[in-house]
Design a protein around this motif. Structure first.
Motif, PDB file in Angstrom:
ATOM      1  N   ASP A 178      -0.067   1.100 -18.741  1.00 58.90           N
ATOM      2  CA  ASP A 178      -0.991   2.230 -18.845  1.00 58.90           C
ATOM      3  C   ASP A 178      -0.597   3.390 -17.923  1.00 58.90           C
ATOM      4  O   ASP A 178      -1.293   4.407 -17.859  1.00 58.90           O
ATOM      5  CB  ASP A 178      -2.440   1.791 -18.590  1.00 58.90           C
ATOM      6  N   GLY A 179       0.502   3.241 -17.181  1.00 56.44           N
ATOM      7  CA  GLY A 179       1.017   4.354 -16.383  1.00 56.44           C
ATOM      8  C   GLY A 179       0.663   4.293 -14.901  1.00 56.44           C
ATOM      9  O   GLY A 179       1.233   5.036 -14.098  1.00 56.44           O
ATOM     10  N   ARG A 180      -0.238   3.395 -14.511  1.00 61.67           N
ATOM     11  CA  ARG A 180      -0.651   3.343 -13.105  1.00 61.67           C
ATOM     12  C   ARG A 180       0.430   2.687 -12.249  1.00 61.67           C
ATOM     13  O   ARG A 180       0.893   1.592 -12.570  1.00 61.67           O
ATOM     14  CB  ARG A 180      -1.958   2.565 -12.969  1.00 61.67           C
ATOM     15  N   PRO A 181       0.862   3.343 -11.126  1.00 63.71           N
ATOM     16  CA  PRO A 181       1.829   2.696 -10.240  1.00 63.71           C
ATOM     17  C   PRO A 181       1.134   1.591  -9.449  1.00 63.71           C
ATOM     18  O   PRO A 181       0.043   1.789  -8.921  1.00 63.71           O
ATOM     19  CB  PRO A 181       2.270   3.830  -9.300  1.00 63.71           C
ATOM     20  N   VAL A 182       1.780   0.405  -9.404  1.00 60.44           N
ATOM     21  CA  VAL A 182       1.136  -0.738  -8.751  1.00 60.44           C
ATOM     22  C   VAL A 182       2.017  -1.418  -7.714  1.00 60.44           C
ATOM     23  O   VAL A 182       1.513  -2.122  -6.839  1.00 60.44           O
ATOM     24  CB  VAL A 182       0.704  -1.813  -9.787  1.00 60.44           C
ATOM     25  N   ASP A 183       3.324  -1.213  -7.780  1.00 60.18           N
ATOM     26  CA  ASP A 183       4.242  -2.062  -7.012  1.00 60.18           C
ATOM     27  C   ASP A 183       5.416  -1.217  -6.512  1.00 60.18           C
ATOM     28  O   ASP A 183       6.225  -0.743  -7.296  1.00 60.18           O
ATOM     29  CB  ASP A 183       4.716  -3.184  -7.963  1.00 60.18           C
ATOM     30  N   LEU A 184       5.467  -1.022  -5.183  1.00 54.93           N
ATOM     31  CA  LEU A 184       6.566  -0.265  -4.578  1.00 54.93           C
ATOM     32  C   LEU A 184       7.423  -1.241  -3.782  1.00 54.93           C
ATOM     33  O   LEU A 184       6.929  -1.897  -2.862  1.00 54.93           O
ATOM     34  CB  LEU A 184       6.001   0.820  -3.658  1.00 54.93           C
ATOM     35  N   GLU A 185       8.708  -1.343  -4.148  1.00 51.57           N
ATOM     36  CA  GLU A 185       9.562  -2.340  -3.487  1.00 51.57           C
ATOM     37  C   GLU A 185      10.817  -1.723  -2.894  1.00 51.57           C
ATOM     38  O   GLU A 185      11.377  -0.772  -3.434  1.00 51.57           O
ATOM     39  CB  GLU A 185       9.979  -3.439  -4.484  1.00 51.57           C
ATOM     40  N   PHE A 186      11.233  -2.295  -1.774  1.00 48.23           N
ATOM     41  CA  PHE A 186      12.495  -1.951  -1.135  1.00 48.23           C
ATOM     42  C   PHE A 186      13.300  -3.245  -1.061  1.00 48.23           C
ATOM     43  O   PHE A 186      12.922  -4.168  -0.340  1.00 48.23           O
ATOM     44  CB  PHE A 186      12.251  -1.377   0.257  1.00 48.23           C
ATOM     45  N   ILE A 187      14.366  -3.303  -1.832  1.00 45.40           N
ATOM     46  CA  ILE A 187      15.107  -4.553  -1.993  1.00 45.40           C
ATOM     47  C   ILE A 187      16.523  -4.386  -1.456  1.00 45.40           C
ATOM     48  O   ILE A 187      17.214  -3.442  -1.810  1.00 45.40           O
ATOM     49  CB  ILE A 187      15.180  -4.948  -3.485  1.00 45.40           C
ATOM     50  N   ARG A 188      16.928  -5.320  -0.594  1.00 47.79           N
ATOM     51  CA  ARG A 188      18.304  -5.323  -0.095  1.00 47.79           C
ATOM     52  C   ARG A 188      19.029  -6.539  -0.653  1.00 47.79           C
ATOM     53  O   ARG A 188      18.754  -7.659  -0.242  1.00 47.79           O
ATOM     54  CB  ARG A 188      18.309  -5.387   1.442  1.00 47.79           C
TER      55      ARG A 188
END
Lengths: 253, 253
Positions: free
Chosen positions: B220-230
């Motif tokens: 539906d367009g809502r941002p839910v998950d911000l990740e920083f992956i190494r």
């Protein structure tokens, strides 16, 4: 007591990494006017953490070559990092045209009988020759990448007379073949720079490089251009988006 | 004479890099039965070059951690490197399911008031809390990545009761929210591992990491998950393809 101290150090290191990741993004977006980061005390307030954790975060970014730190001056953005579009197949000059001028130093250009793995990927018969090309590519005079390129003969040979210093291979190939490029298969890796690559790119030995292997096909499906590209990790990012449900599946549900 | 010697060294280094790039590809594809590379002499014949250049190429691959070299045994593939699909939005366990079992060690999980840059990217009002999660992710017991994750509260809070050790966040989020994920914005970089990240991943300090920043939206367009992956650069590649003319433009000519 020793256990406590260890936990504290680890916890501060973890906190520093979180802050560094957020600042990195802001730096890449050009969020700091004149490239000047806020004072440590300000950042500590903003991130609700200790000045030590902020200092450690700024040290991480300095190690990455993103910022410089000087007593009296504070923390400043050291070098711009440029976004390479990952949404479609673009040459370097095309994707960076807003950021400046891409020039190419040709280190090697020759006809050669390629090793078997190259022949196979380009769909050539054994013994068929290719054009081999080695370039250092720079943006506004700063080295960005070292590119090793194998081109099928009919598309590559006319490049001996082309202005390779000022043009993307992609644009030249489309002119030569009279058709647009089609699809490219891409592999992305992170590797440490060996001594000679580091020297060619003016980077420290061991510097993290974004390594791209790319096999590009013409619109008619024929593979014509096999490249091995080493981007300086401190000068370039790749940006794109991914969908959970691919385009094809959405179109035919 | 000195000039000649310098040119020779450079030329051999260039040749070694070409060979290393081609062998790297063959290694990644599993082209060598039992992970045993051909003898130096055989490779020299195959690549129509000197044994010295081949030896230098194998040294480059050893430095990358791709091969091991032992007197009497020759050159063997040291570690498998796994392909992460770049063609669609996939969790790690989803994309690597053919290669083995992904497990996750949760280092930190907590509710927090996020720093302003996180609030902004997740579209939250100031003061709104998020779930913060830190995981080391392994494939068949080998550490692959260190992930820092910020989740909007309603989607993240149920994860306190979930089996995070054995599941991708993506699959869990779809279960919790009752809708599929949509689009993710992605930035890819190569960075050198700092001391603490290196320790968490069991890699040497300075090792090249593939760093991914990813903001994932629901359908539906809502941002839910911000990740920083190494990701460990020696354990993972990203694979996908790019089109010269994007899907959208081809659909509406």
């Amino acid at each position: 007591m020793q256990r406590m101290a260890l936990d504290d150090r680890r916890s501060r290191a973890d906190r520093a990494r979180q802050i560094a990741d957020l600042l990195r993004r802001q730096i890449l977006q050009g969020s700091f006017p004149q490239g000047q980061l806020p004072l440590e005390a300000t950042l500590a307030r903003e991130f609700d953490t200790s000045r030590n954790a902020v200092r450690e975060a700024l040290d991480l970014l300095r190690e990455e070559g993103l910022v410089e730190r000087c007593p009296g001056v504070g923390t400043t953005v050291a070098a711009e990092k440029y976004p390479h579009g990952l949404h479609r197949l673009l040459g370097l000059a095309e994707t960076l045209h807003e950021h400046g001028r891409v020039t190419n130093q040709v280190r090697t250009m020759t006809m050669m009988e390629p090793p078997a793995p190259v022949s196979r990927r380009l769909g050539l018969a054994p013994g068929e020759q290719v054009v081999y090309l080695e370039r250092v590519r720079s943006l506004n005079g700063l080295p960005l990448s070292l590119d090793l390129t194998y081109l099928v003969r009919d598309a590559g040979e006319p490049l001996f007379d082309a202005d390779l210093a000022n043009n993307d291979i992609f644009a030249l190939l489309e002119g030569i073949t009279g058709q647009p490029l089609g699809v490219a298969e891409l592999t992305l890796e992170a590797v440490n720079a060996d001594t000679h690559t580091a020297a060619a790119l003016g980077a420290p030995r061991g510097a993290a490089l974004l390594m791209v292997e790319r096999l590009t096909h013409l619109a008619d499906g024929r593979p014509v251009d096999l490249e091995f590209i080493r981007f300086r990790g401190d000068r370039l990012t790749m940006r794109g988006h991914l969908r959970r449900t691919p385009e094809e599946e959405r179109a035919w549900p």
